[in-house]
Motif scaffolding. Sequence first.
Motif, PDB file in Angstrom:
ATOM      1  N   LYS A  46     -25.958 -17.460   5.408  1.00  0.00           N
ATOM      2  CA  LYS A  46     -25.512 -17.184   4.380  1.00  0.00           C
ATOM      3  C   LYS A  46     -23.672 -17.099   3.862  1.00  0.00           C
ATOM      4  O   LYS A  46     -23.003 -16.378   3.945  1.00  0.00           O
ATOM      5  CB  LYS A  46     -26.359 -15.771   4.355  1.00  0.00           C
ATOM      6  CG  LYS A  46     -26.107 -14.849   2.678  1.00  0.00           C
ATOM      7  CD  LYS A  46     -26.881 -13.820   2.693  1.00  0.00           C
ATOM      8  CE  LYS A  46     -26.875 -13.067   1.793  1.00  0.00           C
ATOM      9  NZ  LYS A  46     -27.959 -12.252   1.792  1.00  0.00           N
ATOM     10  N   LYS A  47     -23.334 -16.557   5.517  1.00  0.00           N
ATOM     11  CA  LYS A  47     -22.308 -15.961   5.813  1.00  0.00           C
ATOM     12  C   LYS A  47     -21.495 -16.255   6.393  1.00  0.00           C
ATOM     13  O   LYS A  47     -20.046 -16.521   5.502  1.00  0.00           O
ATOM     14  CB  LYS A  47     -22.039 -14.642   7.431  1.00  0.00           C
ATOM     15  CG  LYS A  47     -23.131 -13.603   7.651  1.00  0.00           C
ATOM     16  CD  LYS A  47     -23.244 -13.043   8.903  1.00  0.00           C
ATOM     17  CE  LYS A  47     -24.150 -12.279   8.431  1.00  0.00           C
ATOM     18  NZ  LYS A  47     -23.739 -11.044  10.049  1.00  0.00           N
ATOM     19  N   GLN A  66     -21.700 -18.807   4.400  1.00  0.00           N
ATOM     20  CA  GLN A  66     -21.106 -19.802   2.415  1.00  0.00           C
ATOM     21  C   GLN A  66     -20.066 -18.975   1.836  1.00  0.00           C
ATOM     22  O   GLN A  66     -19.228 -18.475   1.168  1.00  0.00           O
ATOM     23  CB  GLN A  66     -22.385 -19.219   1.993  1.00  0.00           C
ATOM     24  CG  GLN A  66     -23.827 -20.504   1.757  1.00  0.00           C
ATOM     25  CD  GLN A  66     -24.922 -20.865   1.706  1.00  0.00           C
ATOM     26  OE1 GLN A  66     -25.108 -19.746   0.708  1.00  0.00           O
ATOM     27  NE2 GLN A  66     -25.136 -21.486   1.443  1.00  0.00           N
ATOM     28  N   GLU A  67     -20.604 -17.515   2.352  1.00  0.00           N
ATOM     29  CA  GLU A  67     -19.621 -16.029   1.452  1.00  0.00           C
ATOM     30  C   GLU A  67     -18.313 -16.674   1.998  1.00  0.00           C
ATOM     31  O   GLU A  67     -17.221 -16.402   1.060  1.00  0.00           O
ATOM     32  CB  GLU A  67     -19.958 -14.842   1.969  1.00  0.00           C
ATOM     33  CG  GLU A  67     -20.925 -14.313   1.639  1.00  0.00           C
ATOM     34  CD  GLU A  67     -21.842 -13.162   2.160  1.00  0.00           C
ATOM     35  OE1 GLU A  67     -21.413 -12.285   2.926  1.00  0.00           O
ATOM     36  OE2 GLU A  67     -22.724 -12.881   1.866  1.00  0.00           O
ATOM     37  N   ARG A  81     -17.198 -19.447   2.691  1.00  0.00           N
ATOM     38  CA  ARG A  81     -16.220 -20.684   2.567  1.00  0.00           C
ATOM     39  C   ARG A  81     -15.744 -20.085   1.147  1.00  0.00           C
ATOM     40  O   ARG A  81     -15.087 -21.066   0.578  1.00  0.00           O
ATOM     41  CB  ARG A  81     -17.336 -21.928   2.818  1.00  0.00           C
ATOM     42  CG  ARG A  81     -17.063 -22.055   3.761  1.00  0.00           C
ATOM     43  CD  ARG A  81     -18.465 -23.290   3.459  1.00  0.00           C
ATOM     44  NE  ARG A  81     -18.719 -23.869   5.120  1.00  0.00           N
ATOM     45  CZ  ARG A  81     -19.535 -23.944   5.231  1.00  0.00           C
ATOM     46  NH1 ARG A  81     -20.946 -23.493   5.161  1.00  0.00           N
ATOM     47  NH2 ARG A  81     -19.790 -24.745   7.007  1.00  0.00           N
ATOM     48  N   LYS A  82     -16.840 -19.645   0.564  1.00  0.00           N
ATOM     49  CA  LYS A  82     -15.863 -18.903  -1.329  1.00  0.00           C
ATOM     50  C   LYS A  82     -14.753 -18.237  -1.471  1.00  0.00           C
ATOM     51  O   LYS A  82     -14.231 -18.347  -1.827  1.00  0.00           O
ATOM     52  CB  LYS A  82     -16.978 -18.241  -1.410  1.00  0.00           C
ATOM     53  CG  LYS A  82     -18.572 -19.055  -2.399  1.00  0.00           C
ATOM     54  CD  LYS A  82     -19.842 -17.424  -2.556  1.00  0.00           C
ATOM     55  CE  LYS A  82     -20.479 -17.825  -3.149  1.00  0.00           C
ATOM     56  NZ  LYS A  82     -22.483 -17.610  -3.104  1.00  0.00           N
ATOM     57  N   ILE A  83     -15.096 -17.411  -0.117  1.00  0.00           N
ATOM     58  CA  ILE A  83     -13.653 -17.186   0.690  1.00  0.00           C
ATOM     59  C   ILE A  83     -11.910 -17.632   0.213  1.00  0.00           C
ATOM     60  O   ILE A  83     -11.065 -17.727  -0.167  1.00  0.00           O
ATOM     61  CB  ILE A  83     -13.084 -15.624   0.868  1.00  0.00           C
ATOM     62  CG1 ILE A  83     -14.507 -14.967   0.369  1.00  0.00           C
ATOM     63  CG2 ILE A  83     -12.120 -15.248   1.574  1.00  0.00           C
ATOM     64  CD1 ILE A  83     -15.167 -13.882   1.682  1.00  0.00           C
ATOM     65  N   LYS A 128     -11.595 -20.938  -0.489  1.00  0.00           N
ATOM     66  CA  LYS A 128     -11.475 -21.848  -1.917  1.00  0.00           C
ATOM     67  C   LYS A 128     -11.050 -20.896  -2.794  1.00  0.00           C
ATOM     68  O   LYS A 128      -9.715 -20.793  -2.868  1.00  0.00           O
ATOM     69  CB  LYS A 128     -12.722 -22.081  -2.097  1.00  0.00           C
ATOM     70  CG  LYS A 128     -13.697 -23.149  -1.669  1.00  0.00           C
ATOM     71  CD  LYS A 128     -14.435 -23.633  -2.377  1.00  0.00           C
ATOM     72  CE  LYS A 128     -15.939 -24.391  -1.630  1.00  0.00           C
ATOM     73  NZ  LYS A 128     -16.857 -24.904  -1.922  1.00  0.00           N
TER      74      LYS A 128
END
Length: 72
Positions: A62-63, A65-66, A68-70, A72
């Motif tokens: 989960k961390k 994924q968070e 990776r969003k930042i 991008k």
Amino acid sequence: MARRLLEAQSRGLWDPDPELLEELKNSYLEIESWIEELAGEGEFQGGAVDIVSFEDVPDWDKKMQEIRKILK
């Protein structure tokens, strides 16, 4: 970074301009003296590195994924 560049030069993997090499050596010595001064009486000598694996971090996926969003 400076230490790695000096190591690469000593192993023949990098052939910098002699003037640049001299500047790098001087900068490295200056940085090392700052580190030693700030470290005090050897409390931090040795440069220990903590290695953390996914097993050590709750909710690793989960961390990540968070993060990776930042990024991008």
